[in-house]
Design a protein around this motif. Structure first.
Motif, short mmCIF file in Angstrom:
data_model
loop_
_atom_site.label_atom_id
_atom_site.label_comp_id
_atom_site.label_asym_id
_atom_site.label_seq_id
_atom_site.Cartn_x
_atom_site.Cartn_y
_atom_site.Cartn_z
N HIS A 1 31.71 42.11 65.91
CA HIS A 1 32.64 41.00 65.62
C HIS A 1 32.15 39.79 66.44
O HIS A 1 32.41 39.70 67.64
N VAL B 1 29.65 53.34 61.74
CA VAL B 1 30.44 52.33 61.05
C VAL B 1 29.58 51.07 60.84
O VAL B 1 29.48 50.54 59.72
N ASN C 1 37.45 45.23 55.84
CA ASN C 1 37.45 46.09 57.03
C ASN C 1 36.55 47.29 56.80
O ASN C 1 36.15 47.58 55.67
N ALA C 2 36.25 47.95 57.88
CA ALA C 2 35.57 49.24 57.84
C ALA C 2 36.64 50.32 57.98
O ALA C 2 37.58 50.13 58.76
N TYR D 1 44.19 47.34 69.72
CA TYR D 1 43.64 48.09 70.85
C TYR D 1 42.87 47.21 71.84
O TYR D 1 42.49 47.67 72.92
N MET E 1 41.95 50.43 61.64
CA MET E 1 42.66 49.92 62.83
C MET E 1 42.95 48.42 62.72
O MET E 1 43.03 47.74 63.75
N PHE F 1 39.33 57.49 67.42
CA PHE F 1 39.35 57.91 66.03
C PHE F 1 40.35 59.07 65.91
O PHE F 1 40.80 59.62 66.91
N GLY G 1 35.35 42.27 58.57
CA GLY G 1 35.55 43.49 59.33
C GLY G 1 34.33 43.86 60.14
O GLY G 1 33.31 43.15 60.13
N SER G 2 34.42 45.01 60.83
CA SER G 2 33.34 45.50 61.69
C SER G 2 32.02 45.56 60.94
O SER G 2 31.92 46.22 59.89
N TYR H 1 45.49 51.98 52.18
CA TYR H 1 44.90 51.90 53.53
C TYR H 1 45.99 52.16 54.55
O TYR H 1 47.09 51.61 54.46
N ARG I 1 37.36 39.75 63.96
CA ARG I 1 38.83 39.72 64.03
C ARG I 1 39.29 40.37 65.33
O ARG I 1 38.50 40.82 66.14
N HIS J 1 42.07 43.15 67.24
CA HIS J 1 42.72 44.43 66.98
C HIS J 1 43.76 44.69 68.06
O HIS J 1 43.59 44.25 69.20
N HIS K 1 31.34 54.51 66.20
CA HIS K 1 31.26 53.10 65.82
C HIS K 1 29.85 52.74 65.32
O HIS K 1 29.70 51.85 64.47
O1 LIG Z 1 37.87 45.26 62.09
P1 LIG Z 1 37.70 46.57 61.38
O2 LIG Z 1 38.99 47.14 60.90
O3 LIG Z 1 36.68 46.50 60.27
O4 LIG Z 1 37.10 47.58 62.47
C1 LIG Z 1 37.07 49.00 62.33
C2 LIG Z 1 38.19 49.62 63.16
C3 LIG Z 1 37.61 49.59 64.55
O5 LIG Z 1 37.75 48.31 65.11
C4 LIG Z 1 36.18 49.85 64.33
C5 LIG Z 1 35.84 51.32 64.45
O6 LIG Z 1 34.49 51.56 64.23
O7 LIG Z 1 35.88 49.43 62.98
#
Ligand SMILES: O=P(O)(O)O[C@@H]1C[C@H](O)[C@@H](CO)O1
Length: 314
Positions: free
Chosen positions: A68, A285, A119-120, A92, A244, A225, A36-37, A217, A88, A90, A282
């Motif tokens: 990523h 995150v 994931n985050a 969006y 996401m 967001f 994930g992020s 989840y 990965r 997404h 982000h």
């Molecule tokens: O790929 P993940 O789900 O970890 O990424 C999360 C969702 C958005 O892409 C991003 C928002 O900060 O992090």
């Protein structure tokens, strides 16, 4: 109907990519990992790496999100052959859902038996703190309340005619997802219970009990967001964390018969209070990802050492 709709995503396309990869490396992974992020450090743990930039892999999409890296890494994690997506895709990012999940079907054709996703996510459960690791026990697939990803069949007019005239027992479309699995995949057992227990046991052994949680989840389309009203609603609906990603990958992995384990790193608290000054972003995150990376990597890599071939646990 829409003959182009599955172009680049058919069974043959996935097979061509898997064959291309297998010709470049001798690693035959049984575990596939998705980072994930900000959690791509997991891929760096693999030994004897053979790595590919996504842009060099036939049929692969490109990563467009900071955090990523966009590399597919083969190697061994404490002796176990693994493949790891360092980054990965997404919804969006504008890719069709079949493209986002294509690597998971390629995992299957590479011989992967267990998929481990990270994931985050924003924490909705008021008992969660930033930095908690949530073992995912179930999901709410908000974008998927219209058809779920890549398990529906879009066939051309020609194929439809063959279907009607010859009434074959299986769909004759080469892009039909039923070549990977059934039309109506069950999702009540999406997250493997033994793997959840293994994560809890390993987490306790490693002394992570204070920040190891479990929960539901919820995926949204992003990339904005959530509003405060949305967070309140999602929590009322039973979600403990919001993000996401992941859910589309889980559905595709289960559709083709792989076991699934998934976890969320709670990188921020979702805002549910109109008096709060907090604003999801982000950078926070990625920052939380950095702070918790080491423990998360140790949890996943220790779990991998305990997953035997054929999905038994040591
Ligand atoms: O790929 P993940 O789900 O970890 O990424 C999360 C969702 C958005 O892409 C991003 C928002 O900060 O992090």
């Amino acid at each position: 109907m829409f003959p182009e709709a599955n172009k680049g995503f058919s069974y043959e396309d996935c097979k061509a990519t898997a064959d291309w990869l297998m010709a470049q490396t001798d690693v035959r992974p049984t575990v596939g990992i998705v980072c994930g992020s900000g959690l791509g450090g997991l891929a760096d743990m693999l030994k004897d790496q053979v790595a590919f930039n996504y842009k060099d892999i036939p049929n692969f999409p490109q990563s467009t999100v900071h955090g990523h890296a966009g590399r597919l890494v083969f190697g061994t994690l404490r002796g176990r052959p693994c493949v790891c997506m360092q980054g990965r895709f997404h919804l969006y990012e504008g890719y069709p859902i079949q493209k986002i999940t294509l690597p998971i079907r390629i995992f299957k054709l590479l011989g992967v038996e267990t998929v481990m996703l990270t994931n985050a996510a924003g924490g909705l459960n008021q008992d969660f703190k930033v930095g908690d690791i949530m073992i995912i026990k179930d999901h709410l697939n908000m974008p998927g309340f219209s058809p779920s990803p890549g398990t529906f069949c879009v066939i051309s007019l020609g194929t439809a005619l063959v279907f009607i005239l010859t009434k074959p027992s299986t769909c004759p479309s080469t892009s039909c997802p039923r070549r990977f699995g059934v039309r109506f995949p069950c999702m009540s057992d999406a997250y493997d219970r033994e793997l959840q227990q293994l994560a809890m046991d390993v987490g306790q052994e490693l002394g992570y009990g204070d920040f190891l949680k479990e929960g539901v989840y919820c995926v949204l389309g992003g990339p904005s967001f959530e509003t405060i009203a949305e967070c309140r609603m999602l929590h009322k609906l039973g979600a403990d964390a919001v993000g996401m990603s992941t859910v589309h990958e889980v559905i595709i992995a289960r559709h083709c018969g792989m076991k699934v384990f998934a976890l969320s790193l709670i990188t921020n608290q979702a805002v549910t209070d109109y008096d709060s000054e907090e604003k999801a972003n982000h950078e926070e995150v990625l920052q939380t990802g950095k702070q918790r990376a080491e423990q998360l990597e140790r949890l996943v890599s220790t779990m991998v050492t305990k997953i035997e071939h054929n999905n038994n646990y040591a």
